[in-house]
Every structure is written in C-alpha cells, then in structure tokens.
Write a protein that holds these residues in place. Structure first.
Motif, PDB file in Angstrom:
ATOM      1  N   GLN A 222       0.751  -1.307   0.034  1.00 11.39           N
ATOM      2  CA  GLN A 222       0.095   0.041   0.082  1.00 11.39           C
ATOM      3  C   GLN A 222       0.768   1.041  -0.122  1.00 11.39           C
ATOM      4  OE1 GLN A 222      -2.514  -0.896   3.540  1.00 11.39           O
ATOM      5  NE2 GLN A 222      -4.292  -0.657   2.078  1.00 11.39           N
ATOM      6  N   GLU A 223       1.832   1.096   0.626  1.00  9.71           N
ATOM      7  CA  GLU A 223       2.776   2.295   0.898  1.00  9.71           C
ATOM      8  C   GLU A 223       3.719   2.645  -0.352  1.00  9.71           C
ATOM      9  OE1 GLU A 223       6.837   3.685   3.394  1.00  9.71           O
ATOM     10  OE2 GLU A 223       5.613   1.882   3.823  1.00  9.71           O
ATOM     11  N   GLN A 224       4.093   1.528  -1.189  1.00  9.45           N
ATOM     12  CA  GLN A 224       4.716   1.978  -2.388  1.00  9.45           C
ATOM     13  C   GLN A 224       3.704   2.393  -3.457  1.00  9.45           C
ATOM     14  OE1 GLN A 224       8.063   1.579  -2.790  1.00  9.45           O
ATOM     15  NE2 GLN A 224       8.035   1.482  -0.698  1.00  9.45           N
ATOM     16  N   ILE A 225       2.733   1.576  -3.494  1.00  7.04           N
ATOM     17  CA  ILE A 225       1.637   2.146  -4.418  1.00  7.04           C
ATOM     18  C   ILE A 225       1.300   3.431  -4.176  1.00  7.04           C
ATOM     19  CG2 ILE A 225      -0.560   1.778  -5.366  1.00  7.04           C
ATOM     20  CD1 ILE A 225       1.110  -0.412  -6.568  1.00  7.04           C
ATOM     21  N   SER A 226       0.989   3.840  -3.167  1.00  4.76           N
ATOM     22  CA  SER A 226       0.379   5.301  -2.859  1.00  4.76           C
ATOM     23  C   SER A 226       1.666   6.341  -3.069  1.00  4.76           C
ATOM     24  CB  SER A 226       0.133   5.328  -1.456  1.00  4.76           C
ATOM     25  OG  SER A 226      -0.263   6.643  -1.018  1.00  4.76           O
ATOM     26  N   LYS A 227       2.957   5.950  -2.825  1.00  3.33           N
ATOM     27  CA  LYS A 227       3.982   6.885  -3.280  1.00  3.33           C
ATOM     28  C   LYS A 227       4.419   6.905  -4.609  1.00  3.33           C
ATOM     29  CE  LYS A 227       7.281   6.356  -0.121  1.00  3.33           C
ATOM     30  NZ  LYS A 227       8.565   5.920   0.671  1.00  3.33           N
ATOM     31  N   HIS A 228       4.263   5.900  -5.424  1.00  6.68           N
ATOM     32  CA  HIS A 228       4.889   5.943  -6.793  1.00  6.68           C
ATOM     33  C   HIS A 228       3.824   5.547  -7.650  1.00  6.68           C
ATOM     34  CE1 HIS A 228       8.794   5.654  -5.040  1.00  6.68           C
ATOM     35  NE2 HIS A 228       8.604   4.802  -4.200  1.00  6.68           N
ATOM     36  N   SER A 229       2.781   5.240  -7.436  1.00  7.02           N
ATOM     37  CA  SER A 229       1.494   5.084  -8.164  1.00  7.02           C
ATOM     38  C   SER A 229       0.277   5.222  -7.753  1.00  7.02           C
ATOM     39  CB  SER A 229       1.740   3.592  -9.127  1.00  7.02           C
ATOM     40  OG  SER A 229       0.823   3.409 -10.163  1.00  7.02           O
ATOM     41  N   PHE A 230      -0.032   6.456  -7.220  1.00 10.00           N
ATOM     42  CA  PHE A 230      -1.101   6.630  -6.498  1.00 10.00           C
ATOM     43  C   PHE A 230      -2.575   6.526  -7.151  1.00 10.00           C
ATOM     44  CE2 PHE A 230       0.143  10.661  -8.313  1.00 10.00           C
ATOM     45  CZ  PHE A 230      -1.085  11.156  -8.591  1.00 10.00           C
ATOM     46  N   ASP A 231      -2.384   6.369  -8.357  1.00  6.53           N
ATOM     47  CA  ASP A 231      -3.764   6.398  -9.181  1.00  6.53           C
ATOM     48  C   ASP A 231      -4.019   4.988  -9.644  1.00  6.53           C
ATOM     49  OD1 ASP A 231      -1.726   5.916 -11.046  1.00  6.53           O
ATOM     50  OD2 ASP A 231      -2.574   7.120 -12.711  1.00  6.53           O
TER      51      ASP A 231
ATOM     52  N   PRO B 196      -4.283  -0.837 -12.608  1.00  5.92           N
ATOM     53  CA  PRO B 196      -3.309   0.315 -13.056  1.00  5.92           C
ATOM     54  C   PRO B 196      -3.700   1.002 -14.413  1.00  5.92           C
ATOM     55  CG  PRO B 196      -2.167  -2.140 -13.459  1.00  5.92           C
ATOM     56  CD  PRO B 196      -3.565  -2.109 -12.568  1.00  5.92           C
ATOM     57  N   SER B 197      -3.369   2.170 -14.416  1.00  9.70           N
ATOM     58  CA  SER B 197      -3.674   2.925 -15.718  1.00  9.70           C
ATOM     59  C   SER B 197      -2.457   2.497 -16.639  1.00  9.70           C
ATOM     60  CB  SER B 197      -3.440   4.175 -15.495  1.00  9.70           C
ATOM     61  OG  SER B 197      -2.111   4.714 -15.244  1.00  9.70           O
ATOM     62  N   ALA B 198      -2.631   2.492 -17.955  1.00  9.23           N
ATOM     63  CA  ALA B 198      -1.736   2.164 -18.708  1.00  9.23           C
ATOM     64  C   ALA B 198      -0.322   2.642 -18.710  1.00  9.23           C
ATOM     65  CB  ALA B 198      -2.102   2.471 -20.365  1.00  9.23           C
ATOM     66  N   LYS B 199      -0.492   4.047 -18.368  1.00  6.07           N
ATOM     67  CA  LYS B 199       0.909   4.604 -18.136  1.00  6.07           C
ATOM     68  C   LYS B 199       1.775   4.087 -16.931  1.00  6.07           C
ATOM     69  CE  LYS B 199      -0.874   9.144 -16.054  1.00  6.07           C
ATOM     70  NZ  LYS B 199      -1.042  10.265 -16.094  1.00  6.07           N
ATOM     71  N   GLY B 200       0.821   3.753 -16.042  1.00  5.73           N
ATOM     72  CA  GLY B 200       1.589   3.207 -14.725  1.00  5.73           C
ATOM     73  C   GLY B 200       1.850   1.659 -14.510  1.00  5.73           C
ATOM     74  N   GLU B 201       1.525   1.224 -15.627  1.00  3.73           N
ATOM     75  CA  GLU B 201       1.719  -0.313 -15.608  1.00  3.73           C
ATOM     76  C   GLU B 201       3.323  -0.818 -15.215  1.00  3.73           C
ATOM     77  OE1 GLU B 201       0.380  -2.606 -18.883  1.00  3.73           O
ATOM     78  OE2 GLU B 201      -1.883  -1.995 -18.474  1.00  3.73           O
ATOM     79  N   LYS B 202       4.155  -0.065 -16.135  1.00  3.84           N
ATOM     80  CA  LYS B 202       5.415  -0.404 -15.868  1.00  3.84           C
ATOM     81  C   LYS B 202       6.184  -0.361 -14.446  1.00  3.84           C
ATOM     82  CE  LYS B 202       9.983   0.247 -18.010  1.00  3.84           C
ATOM     83  NZ  LYS B 202      10.812   0.721 -19.199  1.00  3.84           N
ATOM     84  N   LYS B 203       5.498   0.807 -13.839  1.00  2.01           N
ATOM     85  CA  LYS B 203       6.063   1.498 -12.348  1.00  2.01           C
ATOM     86  C   LYS B 203       5.355   0.234 -11.293  1.00  2.01           C
ATOM     87  CE  LYS B 203       8.022   3.562  -9.123  1.00  2.01           C
ATOM     88  NZ  LYS B 203       9.403   3.470  -9.315  1.00  2.01           N
ATOM     89  N   VAL B 204       4.092   0.012 -11.698  1.00  2.23           N
ATOM     90  CA  VAL B 204       3.486  -1.229 -10.665  1.00  2.23           C
ATOM     91  C   VAL B 204       4.341  -2.456 -10.461  1.00  2.23           C
ATOM     92  CG1 VAL B 204       1.389  -2.488 -10.145  1.00  2.23           C
ATOM     93  CG2 VAL B 204       1.230   0.039 -10.830  1.00  2.23           C
TER      94      VAL B 204
END
Length: 375
Positions: free
Chosen positions: A24-33, A322-330
């Motif tokens: 939760q912490e990592q998603i909130s920090k780096h891919s909050f959407d 995840p959004s398309a642009k956020g997939e790699k980060k997730v």
C-alpha cells in the motif's frame, strides 16, 4: 469503473499484514492512481503436488472458456438493450456491481465447500458455465427465429412493388370479380406510366376501357389495376410482359388479410416477450457466471501460488487496476516486494530467453499475475 484488472499474489516472508502495508505504501507513493484491493482466498484443500501440476495444465483453458461465456452474455445483453431502446444498466452479482464483487470478493462456502478437491471445484464451475452457454444458444436461437420471421414479413411489406406483399395496398372496391370479368394488378416502371396508360386497352381484346386505376407508387414502380374479360387474361399477361409490365398474381381475400394481420401481431407479441425474457435471463445468468469465474480465479491464484512459492501456502493475493501509463511502475513495485533471489529467474524473454509463467498467460514475473478483462 475499470474494465481491466490484475490479480497477483506475492510471497510472504514475514506476515501478510506487513507485506500488505508495504505494498500500500509503495503504490501510494509511486503510483497513487492505481486502485488496490485485497483478494481474500480461503484455505483451500491442497491435495498432492501431482494433482496441482495436472490442474495447472487445465487452468488456462478453463479460465478462457468461463471468461468467454461471461463475455458472450454481456454482448447479448448489450444487443438486447440497444434493440429494446432501454438504458444500459450496470451488471450485478446478487445486486452488487461486478467491479465491486471482484474488488470485495468473498468466497461462497455454501456453494463451493473449501474442503472439496480443487479439481472438483474447477470441473463444477466449468460444467455450470457450459450448461449456461448451452441454454443461451437455445434461447437466442428461439428469439432469432421469431425475429427472422418478422424480418421476412417486413421485407415483403417494405420491398419494391415487384416483390412486396400487395394485400395491404388493395381494397375490396379495387377488385372486380364476376362470372366474366377479372381485375389484374400491373407493376409498371415509373418511367413507363404514360406508355401504360396509352396502351393497356389495346394489349389484347376485351379490355374494359378506362378501367386502369393507380393504387400506389414507390421509388421504382407504380401499381395499377386493369379490368378485362377472364378468358383473355393469359393473353393480356403475355402482351404486358413483352411491353415491360409485370402482372402480379393476386387474389383478394378478407379472411387471408385478417389471418396475415393476426400472424404479424402474434409474431410481434412473441418477439417482445422473448426479448424481455431473454434479457432478464441474461442479467441473472451473467451474475452466476461472473461469480463462478471469480471463484475460479481464486482457485487459480491459490494453485499457482503453491506451485510458485511452495508449501505451506504463504502468499498475499490482491487486485490492482493500474492505468496504461502506470503499468511499468507497478510491475517494478511488485517485483521489488518479491524475494530477490527469484527475480533473475523470472525476467522477461528479452533478458533471459523464453520462460513462460505458470498457468499459461501469466506474465513472466517473480510473482503470480494474470489479467481479468471485464469487457
């Protein structure tokens, strides 16, 4: 609502709660959407490793089948709603929107006892989906049969005068039938109407003068009557055809017209009833199939996690959108939360060569992962 979700499981090193908090912490920090939810899977019956391996071979195929049935029903609902002109409603499982059912999944112990063998659960889900698909085919065929009959009638009613049913265009007073006289119906090209009016009386003997009357016109043809002696009707047909005029066979019958009207009314009524019944059945059946599909996904996560991480079962399952642009980060966040000693082994094909994840379409990652497409 999102239409595409990832279902993933991560190996637990310490406790599921601490891993969940870190995620939760990592998603909130780096891919909050990116929406993130726990995917609660009960302690299912493991069985033997051999049985799990054998089951894993069938998981992808069975998943594709159940998913396919759910999409067939959804498309059928969309078609029926469009034809009916009703506003599209959100699909539900026991009154719960499908996206909420997925993100707040709760195992149905009454329907799928956790002590049942995994193979039995999977086969039961496959069997139920297969029965619903068969029922769908039968119901859609019945509905389409009535639609086809109505379409055939409508084509006859709306086609050109050369082919359409003329009964709705001809009134009793337009037809003369006696011992000696008959009335014929002539289909005359619109550009030939003057030619018809100038020549119909002379196409054969015994044509009643000035007996031709215009009844109807469409874009191509005009419908005329002509009255003559019955004994020269065949000669008149032949002569008219040579001039480019078509004589349509027609016998006025009030009983036949009433019968056709009743048949049309019956078909319209049957179509409306079948459409309404089919739509309600699809709403209910979609919920049943979707629920079964989510339970199947839970079994799939459970089986693949054990094959990936070993026994006893120790993994955290969750759902992400995840959004398309956020997939790699997730993906990178999820990989960082896995045991790093396995990361190199599960790199992508470009990095380490061909290596497929367990379960077929699962991505080659150090964690279990597969995609759910709601549409």
């Amino acid at each position: 609502m999102a239409s595409r979700y990832w279902v993933v499981s991560l190996p637990v090193q310490n406790s599921p709660t601490s891993l969940w908090n870190r995620l939760q912490e990592q998603i909130s920090k780096h891919s909050f959407d990116t929406p993130l939810y726990r995917f609660n899977i009960p302690n299912l019956r493991v069985g033997t490793l051999d049985s799990l391996l054998a089951l894993s071979d069938d998981l992808l195929k069975s998943n594709s089948f159940v998913e396919g049935v759910s999409h067939k029903i959804r498309r059928q609902i969309e078609d029926l709603e469009r034809v009916s002109g009703v506003e599209s409603s959100s699909l539900t499982v026991d009154g719960v929107p499908v996206d909420s059912y997925l993100t707040r999944f709760v195992w149905d112990e009454a329907k799928y006892p956790t002590m049942s063998p995994l193979r039995e659960i999977v086969d039961g889900i496959h069997s139920q989906a297969s029965k619903i698909e068969d029922d769908l085919k039968v119901r859609v065929a019945e509905y389409n049969n009535v639609r086809s009959q109505l379409n055939a009638i409508n084509r006859k009613q709306s086609g050109s005068l050369a082919v359409r049913d003329l009964s709705s265009l001809v009134k009793p007073e337009d037809i003369i039938t006696s011992e000696h006289l008959v009335t014929l119906l002539a289909i005359v090209p619109k550009y030939s109407q003057k030619d018809w009016l100038a020549n119909y009386e002379t196409l054969t003997n015994y044509v009643v003068p000035r007996s031709s009357k215009l009844l109807y016109e469409d874009n191509e043809y005009a419908l005329y009557t002509v009255t003559l002696f019955g004994r020269v009707a065949d000669n008149f047909r032949t002569a008219a055809r040579e001039k480019g005029f078509q004589i349509r066979d027609f016998e006025y019958s009030s009983e036949a017209q009433e019968s056709r009207k009743q048949e049309l009314d019956r078909l319209v009524h049957d179509q409306d009833n079948l459409r309404s019944s089919l739509l309600q059945w699809c709403y209910t059946s979609y919920g049943e199939v979707f629920s079964s599909w989510m339970h199947f996904c839970a079994v799939r996560v459970f089986a693949e996690s054990i094959l990936r991480y070993g026994l006893p079962p120790s993994f955290l399952a969750c759902v992400l959108a995840p959004s398309a642009k956020g997939e790699k980060k997730v993906r990178s966040i999820l990989e960082e939360l896995c045991d790093s000693t396995h990361s190199t082994f599960w790199k992508s094909e470009e990095e380490v060569g061909p290596m497929a994840g367990l379960g077929g379409d699962a991505d080659a990652n150090p964690y279990v992962s597969f995609t759910i497409n709601l549409i």
